[in-house]
Each structure stands twice: as C-alpha cells, then as structure tokens.
Design an enzyme around this catalytic site. Structure first.
Site, PDB file in Angstrom:
ATOM      1  CB  SER A 138      -7.963   4.792   6.383  1.00 21.48           C
ATOM      2  OG  SER A 138      -6.783   4.213   5.865  1.00 21.48           O
ATOM      3  NE  ARG A 248      -3.739  11.412   0.861  1.00 24.92           N
ATOM      4  CZ  ARG A 248      -5.033  11.562   1.032  1.00 24.92           C
ATOM      5  NH1 ARG A 248      -5.701  12.439   0.300  1.00 24.92           N
ATOM      6  NH2 ARG A 248      -5.681  10.853   1.938  1.00 24.92           N
ATOM      7  CD  GLN A 341      14.070 -10.946 -12.106  1.00 28.75           C
ATOM      8  OE1 GLN A 341      13.666 -10.955 -10.947  1.00 28.75           O
ATOM      9  NE2 GLN A 341      14.329 -12.052 -12.775  1.00 28.75           N
ATOM     10  CD  GLU A 368       1.604  11.768   4.948  1.00 23.58           C
ATOM     11  OE1 GLU A 368       0.410  11.940   5.270  1.00 23.58           O
ATOM     12  OE2 GLU A 368       2.526  12.489   5.351  1.00 23.58           O
TER      13      GLU A 368
END
Length: 386
Positions: A138, A248, A341, A368
């Site tokens: 980051s 992104r 589930q 990203e």
C-alpha cells in the site's frame, strides 16, 4: 441467468454477446479442470488470453487509432464482469493487462505510443504490472527497486512481489526508484520479458485464483533502453495512482461477476431443491436471503457503472472508483458466503462452484488497494471537499 446490461451503443451489445459466446465455448468447459490442476502445479491459461485477444477483448478501452477497441470504459467493464462470471482468474488477467498499457497511452510520447502500443494492444501479447514489493504494498513510496542511469539507458535492480502473469507475460510495466526524492523519486519503465537478468520466484500458493500465476519478479542489473522510460522522470507515483483508479474499477467488475455467478447458482439450486414437499425457495426466509443477494450484486454493478461513466465523461472519478471497489468486493464476499449457506452441505463441497467463488472473492478485498485503503481514499476526498 444473465444479468441485464446497459449498453451505450449497439456495438456494446454485440461485444457482450461475443463475450458470452466465448465464455460458454472456451472458458466454462475448462475452468474447473485448470483451477484444480493449477492449485498444485504451474498451469497458466495462455491460450485463453490469445482467444480473447484475437476477439479484440484485451484492448477495448483504448483508441482505435492506437490499436485499441475504442469502447467506453463502461462497456469494457461489463465485458470484464461477464468474463469473471465464467472464470475470475482470467478476468483479473484482462484487468491487469489493460492496466499495463495505461502509462504508455496516458503519459508516453507519440513516438513511444507508436512503438509500444501496437504490440501491447494487439491481442497477441500479455503484460504484467510490476509495482508492489515485499515491503512496499500500500505504501508505494517505500519501494526500493532502483533504476540507475547507464549512459542513455538504464539498469534496474530489485524485487517486485505479488505480480500476476509473472513468467508468462511478454512485458513488465515496472516502477522503480530513480532518486531518493520521496514520492517524486519513482519512474516508470516498460521492460521486455526477454531482458537479460530478469528472473522469477516460485509461484505463490494461494487459496484461490489458481489460474492467475502470481510470483516475485527479480531484476538483477536488468538493462532497459532509454526510450522505454515512460513519462516524466520522477513522476511514477502519481502515474501509478492514476492507473490504479482505473484498475480498481476492473476489480470491482470482477467482484460483481463473481457475485452474479454465485447468485445464479444459489437461485437455481433453491428453485430445484425440495424439502418437506416444496422447493426451499418457497420458504420466505431463504427467498429474502436471495433478494438481499440480488440487491448486493445490483448495487455493486451500479457503483462501478457510475464511476465508469464519470471517467468516460472526462470527469474526476477517483473517489467513486474507490467506492465501487469497496462496495463491489465487500458484496462479493457477502454474496459468495450466503450462496454456500443456501446450498447447505452441498455448498461446502467441490461438487458446486460456490466454494471456489468464495475463495476467489476474498482477495478482491485485498489487491488493487485493500478495502481499508479504499476507506482512507474515500474519507480524505470526502472531507477535503468540505
């Protein structure tokens, strides 16, 4: 079931239909086998990318005069989503490849664009994006990979980590430090795959996206021609961050495709599985769960399309891209969890793909830019505007 698509052109509709046909004919028949084998041995679906490239799907958001598809970003992202619904690892690869051409297209000189983009956008080559490092994820400004002048050329030393396509790409869009001037000390280079001194680490053993080979890229005094240094010297960090805004959105589209695929399996299973003399979908508690899953996927799609339309209009979209990445990837994690589930014990087995979707969704919240970084981007931009 296919999600409703909103296309700005008839060409967009045709591209989606073409993508669906390729997914049905080429991707879906082999995804389970390749992903299973790639978990224990190095298997990379290079021919799949060639098929997509020859169909023109690897260069959609770039101008036609430079060899691209000339399509709006919202069309390109919906193609990525469609691919992700069939094979997420390949969709991630499409997004990564598109990102590798961004620096040359946006910051390269006309001469560099003419020399490099035709190959990048031909569909026959595949790129890798060498930005992250073992100790600089980051925090881009902390990178230690260094490029030093060698006459009119350069030499690169260092290690890049978590690089998709490493060892299989034809070129590496690489960011390296050219000075110690903090954030202004990083520059961009396009390194050919056959450059002397370029080597690769052992593929990472990941919990999902096995078809996306990820490993270290090692630069040992790698020579790079001077005309392959892209953009202003020392301006690599803002170049990388601008590219990540677009990247992104690619991951948001991938996550949405994963969510849609999981929802499709869950809805079909609930409509067919019978308990106590009726389908389990007729139980309100489960039907409401499916409704919440549909709302999450639809909301994710809306956020990335909104950001893409801002980008297509030439407006600022960084905050909206961060929102899209955050919303879509969190939704993917939630929807794939709920899909398991819905299927109950069957969802916990490899007889159904939802367990794979669940494993693949997790990393979308990490790469990203982690979703914690997205919240930082969003909050900073939100508060800066007050």
């Amino acid at each position: 079931m296919a999600a409703t698509r909103l296309m700005p052109t008839d060409i967009g509709d045709d591209l989606i239909e073409l993508t669906r046909a390729i997914c049905d004919k080429t991707l879906r028949p082999q995804v389970d086998d390749v992903e299973a084998r790639a978990a224990t041995e190095e298997v990379f679906p290079r021919e799949v990318f060639r098929t997509l490239g020859r169909a023109g799907l690897l260069s959609l958001p770039y101008p036609e005069e430079l060899g691209g598809g000339g399509q709006p970003y919202e069309v390109y992202l919906q193609v990525v989503e469609e691919i992700a619904s069939a094979w997420a690892a390949v969709a991630v690869g499409v997004s990564v490849h598109s990102l590798t051409a961004y620096a040359v297209h946006t910051y390269g000189t006309p001469e560099q664009q003419a020399a490099l983009l035709p190959d990048m956008l031909s569909g026959e080559t595949l790129g890798a994006y060498a930005l992250s490092e073992p100790l600089a994820g980051s925090d881009i400004g902390a990178m230690t990979t260094r490029a030093t002048p060698d006459g009119d050329d350069w030499r690169i030393r260092g290690r890049k980590a978590w690089i998709s396509h490493a060892g299989h790409a034809d070129y590496y869009t690489t960011f390296a430090r050219t000075s110690d001037d903090g954030g202004r000390g990083v520059s961009c280079f396009v390194v050919p795959a056959d450059a002397e001194g370029l080597s690769f680490g052992t593929p990472e053993r990941k919990m999902g996206l096995h078809g996306d080979t990820v490993r270290e890229v090692i630069f040992e005094n790698v020579p790079v021609a001077g005309d392959r240094q892209v953009g202003d010297l020392g301006r690599g960090v803002p170049m990388a961050l601008a590219g990540l805004d677009a990247g992104r959105l690619g991951i948001a589209a991938v996550a949405t495709g994963l969510g849609q695929a999981a929802l499709d399996v869950a809805a079909r299973y609930a409509s067919e599985r019978e308990q106590f003399g009726r389908t389990i979908a007729s139980n309100q508690g489960l039907a409401f769960l499916l409704a919440d899953m549909e709302a999450a996927v639809t909301s994710a799609r809306a956020t990335y399309l909104h950001a893409a339309r801002l980008r297509d209009a030439g407006r600022a979209f960084g905050k909206e891209a961060a929102v899209a990445k955050l919303v879509a990837t969190d939704a993917a994690m939630r929807v794939t969890t709920e899909a398991i589930q819905v299927l109950g014990g069957a969802g916990f087995t490899q007889d159904f793909p939802v367990e794979r979707y669940f494993r693949e969704a997790k990393v979308t919240q990490i790469f990203e830019g982690t979703n914690q970084i997205q919240r930082l981007v969003i909050s900073r931009q939100l508060l800066a505007g007050l």
